[in-house]
Motif scaffolding. Structure first.
Motif, PDB file in Angstrom:
ATOM      1  N   GLN A  35       2.066   1.490  -3.032  1.00  0.00           N
ATOM      2  CA  GLN A  35       3.162   2.686  -2.586  1.00  0.00           C
ATOM      3  C   GLN A  35       4.509   2.324  -3.074  1.00  0.00           C
ATOM      4  O   GLN A  35       5.307   3.618  -3.393  1.00  0.00           O
ATOM      5  N   ALA A  36       5.104   1.384  -3.325  1.00  0.00           N
ATOM      6  CA  ALA A  36       6.348   0.997  -3.931  1.00  0.00           C
ATOM      7  C   ALA A  36       6.342   1.384  -5.526  1.00  0.00           C
ATOM      8  O   ALA A  36       7.178   1.889  -5.804  1.00  0.00           O
ATOM      9  N   ARG A  37       5.184   1.330  -6.031  1.00  0.00           N
ATOM     10  CA  ARG A  37       4.981   1.545  -7.379  1.00  0.00           C
ATOM     11  C   ARG A  37       5.183   3.153  -7.605  1.00  0.00           C
ATOM     12  O   ARG A  37       5.681   3.619  -8.415  1.00  0.00           O
ATOM     13  N   VAL A  38       4.565   3.884  -6.618  1.00  0.00           N
ATOM     14  CA  VAL A  38       4.371   5.299  -6.576  1.00  0.00           C
ATOM     15  C   VAL A  38       5.908   5.602  -6.369  1.00  0.00           C
ATOM     16  O   VAL A  38       6.415   6.854  -6.958  1.00  0.00           O
ATOM     17  N   ALA A  39       6.628   5.010  -5.555  1.00  0.00           N
ATOM     18  CA  ALA A  39       8.039   5.299  -5.085  1.00  0.00           C
ATOM     19  C   ALA A  39       8.980   5.618  -6.227  1.00  0.00           C
ATOM     20  O   ALA A  39       9.619   6.225  -6.445  1.00  0.00           O
ATOM     21  N   LEU A  40       8.714   4.587  -7.377  1.00  0.00           N
ATOM     22  CA  LEU A  40       9.309   4.390  -8.355  1.00  0.00           C
ATOM     23  C   LEU A  40       9.364   5.684  -9.545  1.00  0.00           C
ATOM     24  O   LEU A  40      10.078   5.765 -10.196  1.00  0.00           O
ATOM     25  N   THR A  41       8.109   6.340  -9.222  1.00  0.00           N
ATOM     26  CA  THR A  41       8.067   7.577 -10.084  1.00  0.00           C
ATOM     27  C   THR A  41       8.454   8.931  -9.436  1.00  0.00           C
ATOM     28  O   THR A  41       8.499  10.096  -9.980  1.00  0.00           O
ATOM     29  N   VAL A  96      -1.604  -6.216   1.072  1.00  0.00           N
ATOM     30  CA  VAL A  96      -0.326  -6.252   0.447  1.00  0.00           C
ATOM     31  C   VAL A  96      -0.262  -5.540  -0.910  1.00  0.00           C
ATOM     32  O   VAL A  96       0.676  -4.838  -1.142  1.00  0.00           O
ATOM     33  N   LEU A  97      -1.416  -5.622  -1.793  1.00  0.00           N
ATOM     34  CA  LEU A  97      -1.587  -4.772  -3.131  1.00  0.00           C
ATOM     35  C   LEU A  97      -1.490  -3.255  -2.708  1.00  0.00           C
ATOM     36  O   LEU A  97      -0.621  -2.502  -3.732  1.00  0.00           O
ATOM     37  N   ASP A  98      -1.800  -2.678  -1.456  1.00  0.00           N
ATOM     38  CA  ASP A  98      -1.661  -1.344  -1.321  1.00  0.00           C
ATOM     39  C   ASP A  98      -0.580  -0.921  -1.065  1.00  0.00           C
ATOM     40  O   ASP A  98       0.195   0.066  -1.257  1.00  0.00           O
ATOM     41  N   ALA A  99       0.245  -1.948  -0.208  1.00  0.00           N
ATOM     42  CA  ALA A  99       1.673  -1.790   0.016  1.00  0.00           C
ATOM     43  C   ALA A  99       2.508  -1.728  -1.394  1.00  0.00           C
ATOM     44  O   ALA A  99       3.393  -0.804  -1.375  1.00  0.00           O
ATOM     45  N   LEU A 100       2.324  -2.542  -2.151  1.00  0.00           N
ATOM     46  CA  LEU A 100       2.945  -2.695  -3.278  1.00  0.00           C
ATOM     47  C   LEU A 100       2.538  -1.448  -4.301  1.00  0.00           C
ATOM     48  O   LEU A 100       3.293  -0.697  -4.849  1.00  0.00           O
TER      49      LEU A 100
END
Length: 342
Positions: free
Chosen positions: A265-271, A259-263
């Motif tokens: 990926q979301a954090r990277v998407a925000l950049t 789940v932390l890995d999936a989150l």
């Protein structure tokens, strides 16, 4: 059936009341005298024919029992098993703890591994089938007990090849489907991996979400449906969450990492230059998967009673809704695969 329930919190108290309502002879016990008093008072007020009794000791509660249900948090299970072994009980035992591998190990050490006073092992051991009704709530205690709690819920019954007695398993499957539960066959290790993902990780995520917003008064005022639904289980007593998650640490660690890995990926998407488009791609598959849940049940099918067939049913997401009187077949349901076209 004569049933003893040890531990009268939400699950144990609800089971006590559900069994009594279904016409079983039920005797309960809790280590807390105040809880025992509350349960006795509730029994006196229950409708005639739906009453239960409360014992003052473990020895008294199991004296006539055909089945003992252990309904205490994981840290208390060993003590209950020791007390049960001291009584010489040789009937059927199950539990409702949210982790199954650690409980199986405790049973082996504290119940099946006990020796009698002459230095020899007990000639007949109590039968054991691990269980877990997926029916928890954020409320706790006997006051929160609800006899309808298990209607429609998935109730895992562990079926360990060459270990679990199929007769014992069927006895419990018949009992719990009689309460309206959907019995899911599984081995302990597979159960623990599954609940780590769908129950234990969500408890930690809920707690983390509350923790990062607790000191923001504006956030508290603006919090609405998504906060309420996503953090409901954070209101569970901390010691219960800790016992549940800590007791399943071996399976929960990898699930939390995923789940932390999936989150991440979301954090990277925000950049990204276009974070909206990047998030859209990240959110698409889980959005579709959530819309397809819960699985749509297929038509009931009679399934022969064989451990391999029952475990295959559980691994494909299926469940048992009834047990034939001759114990040769069960009524099973397998989910219908989602329509790819949506």
């Amino acid at each position: 059936m004569d049933v003893a329930v040890i531990g009268l919190g939400l699950i144990g108290g609800s089971l006590l009341r559900a069994l009594a309502s279904a016409g079983h002879q039920v005797l309960g016990y809790d280590a807390d005298p105040a809880t025992r008093a509350t349960a006795r008072t509730a029994a006196a007020r229950a409708p005639v024919g739906e009453r239960w009794q409360i014992a003052g000791t473990v020895r008294d509660v199991v004296a006539r029992a055909e089945l003992v249900v252990i309904a205490v948090p994981l840290p208390a299970v060993a003590g209950v098993l020791d007390a049960l072994a001291d009584t010489g009980y040789t009937g059927l035992v199950t539990d409702v703890t949210s982790v199954k591998g650690p409980v199986r190990e405790l049973v082996d050490r504290h119940l099946h591994g006990r020796y009698d006073g002459s230095g020899g092992q007990h000639t007949r051991l109590a039968g054991f089938v691990g269980g877990h009704p997926m029916a928890g709530r954020e409320t706790s205690g006997f006051g929160a007990a609800d006899p309808t709690l298990f209607t429609g819920c998935a109730w895992v019954l562990c079926l360990e090849p060459e270990v679990t007695s199929i007769g014992d398993w069927l006895e419990l499957a018949a009992l719990f489907t009689g309460l309206g539960a959907r019995v899911v066959p599984a081995v302990a290790a597979e159960h623990d991996r599954a609940v780590a993902a769908v129950s234990h990780v969500p408890h930690l995520l809920a707690a983390a979400t509350v923790a990062v917003t607790a000191d923001d008064p504006l956030a508290g005022t603006l919090a609405a449906g998504s906060f309420r639904d996503g953090t409901r289980v954070a209101a569970t007593r901390a010691e219960l969450i800790a016992a549940m998650c800590g007791g399943n640490a071996a399976a929960l660690g990898p699930a939390l990492d995923a789940v932390l890995d999936a989150l991440g990926q979301a954090r990277v998407a925000l950049t990204e230059d276009d974070p909206i488009d990047a998030l859209r791609g990240w959110l698409g598959p889980p959005s579709a998967a959530r819309r397809a849940w819960p699985p749509r049940p297929g038509a009931p099918v009679e399934l022969p009673v064989r451990p391999d067939a029952l475990l295959r049913l559980g691994r494909t997401g299926g469940w048992v809704t009834g047990v034939a009187a001759d114990r040769r077949t069960v009524t099973s349901v397998t989910p219908v695969p989602p329509d790819p076209a949506g």
